[in-house]
Design a protein around this motif. Sequence first.
Motif, PDB file in Angstrom:
ATOM      1  N   UNK B  87      74.596  67.827  63.880  1.00  0.00           N
ATOM      2  CA  UNK B  87      73.965  68.849  64.709  1.00  0.00           C
ATOM      3  C   UNK B  87      74.987  69.574  65.551  1.00  0.00           C
ATOM      4  N   UNK B  88      74.777  70.868  65.720  1.00  0.00           N
ATOM      5  CA  UNK B  88      75.550  71.660  66.669  1.00  0.00           C
ATOM      6  C   UNK B  88      74.931  71.523  68.051  1.00  0.00           C
ATOM      7  N   UNK B  89      75.785  71.376  69.060  1.00  0.00           N
ATOM      8  CA  UNK B  89      75.313  71.365  70.448  1.00  0.00           C
ATOM      9  C   UNK B  89      76.166  72.341  71.246  1.00  0.00           C
ATOM     10  N   UNK B 104      71.836  55.842  72.781  1.00  0.00           N
ATOM     11  CA  UNK B 104      72.604  55.994  71.546  1.00  0.00           C
ATOM     12  C   UNK B 104      73.988  55.382  71.771  1.00  0.00           C
ATOM     13  N   UNK B 105      74.519  54.770  70.712  1.00  0.00           N
ATOM     14  CA  UNK B 105      75.793  54.056  70.783  1.00  0.00           C
ATOM     15  C   UNK B 105      76.895  54.941  70.201  1.00  0.00           C
ATOM     16  N   UNK B 106      77.910  55.222  71.006  1.00  0.00           N
ATOM     17  CA  UNK B 106      79.003  56.077  70.544  1.00  0.00           C
ATOM     18  C   UNK B 106      79.834  55.315  69.519  1.00  0.00           C
ATOM     19  N   UNK B 107      80.173  55.984  68.417  1.00  0.00           N
ATOM     20  CA  UNK B 107      80.973  55.367  67.355  1.00  0.00           C
ATOM     21  C   UNK B 107      82.339  56.056  67.356  1.00  0.00           C
ATOM     22  N   UNK B 108      83.368  55.319  67.705  1.00  0.00           N
ATOM     23  CA  UNK B 108      84.710  55.912  67.730  1.00  0.00           C
ATOM     24  C   UNK B 108      84.881  56.889  68.880  1.00  0.00           C
ATOM     25  N   UNK B 119      86.694  72.300  66.035  1.00  0.00           N
ATOM     26  CA  UNK B 119      85.727  72.057  67.123  1.00  0.00           C
ATOM     27  C   UNK B 119      85.566  70.540  67.300  1.00  0.00           C
ATOM     28  N   UNK B 120      85.250  70.126  68.531  1.00  0.00           N
ATOM     29  CA  UNK B 120      85.167  68.693  68.806  1.00  0.00           C
ATOM     30  C   UNK B 120      83.948  68.052  68.130  1.00  0.00           C
ATOM     31  N   UNK B 121      84.144  66.824  67.671  1.00  0.00           N
ATOM     32  CA  UNK B 121      83.132  66.066  66.938  1.00  0.00           C
ATOM     33  C   UNK B 121      83.029  64.672  67.537  1.00  0.00           C
ATOM     34  N   UNK B 122      81.798  64.144  67.617  1.00  0.00           N
ATOM     35  CA  UNK B 122      81.602  62.734  67.998  1.00  0.00           C
ATOM     36  C   UNK B 122      80.427  62.181  67.188  1.00  0.00           C
ATOM     37  N   UNK B 123      80.486  60.855  66.936  1.00  0.00           N
ATOM     38  CA  UNK B 123      79.438  60.189  66.154  1.00  0.00           C
ATOM     39  C   UNK B 123      78.653  59.235  67.048  1.00  0.00           C
ATOM     40  N   UNK B 124      77.380  59.108  66.756  1.00  0.00           N
ATOM     41  CA  UNK B 124      76.498  58.165  67.464  1.00  0.00           C
ATOM     42  C   UNK B 124      75.598  57.416  66.474  1.00  0.00           C
ATOM     43  N   UNK B 125      75.284  56.182  66.824  1.00  0.00           N
ATOM     44  CA  UNK B 125      74.085  55.528  66.282  1.00  0.00           C
ATOM     45  C   UNK B 125      73.009  55.665  67.337  1.00  0.00           C
ATOM     46  N   UNK B 126      71.915  56.333  66.995  1.00  0.00           N
ATOM     47  CA  UNK B 126      70.855  56.479  67.987  1.00  0.00           C
ATOM     48  C   UNK B 126      70.127  55.147  68.175  1.00  0.00           C
ATOM     49  N   UNK B 127      69.267  55.102  69.192  1.00  0.00           N
ATOM     50  CA  UNK B 127      68.456  53.902  69.427  1.00  0.00           C
ATOM     51  C   UNK B 127      67.578  53.598  68.221  1.00  0.00           C
ATOM     52  N   UNK B 129      68.696  53.833  65.187  1.00  0.00           N
ATOM     53  CA  UNK B 129      69.656  53.450  64.130  1.00  0.00           C
ATOM     54  C   UNK B 129      69.968  54.586  63.170  1.00  0.00           C
ATOM     55  N   UNK B 130      69.738  55.820  63.615  1.00  0.00           N
ATOM     56  CA  UNK B 130      70.163  56.951  62.800  1.00  0.00           C
ATOM     57  C   UNK B 130      71.631  57.254  63.101  1.00  0.00           C
ATOM     58  N   UNK B 131      72.405  57.476  62.045  1.00  0.00           N
ATOM     59  CA  UNK B 131      73.795  57.882  62.217  1.00  0.00           C
ATOM     60  C   UNK B 131      73.838  59.402  62.364  1.00  0.00           C
ATOM     61  N   UNK B 132      74.416  59.867  63.468  1.00  0.00           N
ATOM     62  CA  UNK B 132      74.353  61.274  63.836  1.00  0.00           C
ATOM     63  C   UNK B 132      75.742  61.769  64.224  1.00  0.00           C
ATOM     64  N   UNK B 133      76.089  62.949  63.745  1.00  0.00           N
ATOM     65  CA  UNK B 133      77.338  63.604  64.115  1.00  0.00           C
ATOM     66  C   UNK B 133      77.005  64.796  65.019  1.00  0.00           C
TER      67      UNK B 133
END
Lengths: 139, 139
Positions: B87-89, B104-108, B119-127, B129-133
């Motif tokens: 997703x773009x934010x 949500x749990x930050x991954x890396x 552009x800056x990117x970050x990954x999360x596992x949401x509560x 358990x969806x993997x989201x960029x």
Amino acid sequence: MELKCRLDHIGIVVRDLEEAKAYYKQCFGFDASSPIVDEPAQKVKIVFLETGHGDAPSIELIQPVSEASTVFNFLEKTGGGLHHLAYLVSDFDEAIEHFKKNKALMVGKVYPGAGHKGQRVIWFYTARKDLVELIEEKK
Amino acid sequence: MELKCRLDHIGIVVRDLEEAKAYYKQCFGFDASSPIVDEPAQKVKIVFLETGHGDAPSIELIQPVSEASTVFNFLEKTGGGLHHLAYLVSDFDEAIEHFKKNKALMVGKVYPGAGHKGQRVIWFYTARKDLVELIEEKK
């Protein structure tokens, strides 16, 4: 023939539709773009969420309502999550022939999609093992 | 704060990028909307395909180029397929805080996305358990 698919929605299987809908609103800011709809052909209930692009593409949340549902095993095995991509096609019958020619395996039969105003729907496993839903575009 | 995400792409892990790209063209009619790009942060190579909506949302095909790749285990375990939604934010730093508040749990760590013009990117596992960029939208 060159077919041109158009992404309609991303299907995500969930255990609890209301809880998932609330989370997507709270965390992602996504509003529902449909009421909750029963889809007896798959023994599920579904709701569509807009993803910042107007009506489509959207996220479809899918909750099985019976152990006989087509997605019940997926939910039990994986805990839910990304399940399929769905595409609009303008010529539905040609699209079916085109997918078959490209070694996609038809899953079940054509039915009127309750979530798509009765437009015809068919499922395929592509030669690459992707689960795909094709939806007849409204003329 | 109410965050508003905007779907950017659907990540699909594949064994062979060129073969998958050719199949999506042949079966779905999807053209590539980018060159093939190396993403050293994830040890993958990627290509974006348009899905009938112009630039976004798109499909991102992802091939691991090393056993140390973040998606190598996913490929081995599942054979590949639907992997994440991106997703773009518009406000990247606020979005990170908002996702953390929503459990949500930050991954890396944050890194400049090679497929997204740095552009800056970050990954999360949401509560859920969806993997989201999350991708910082270009101002």
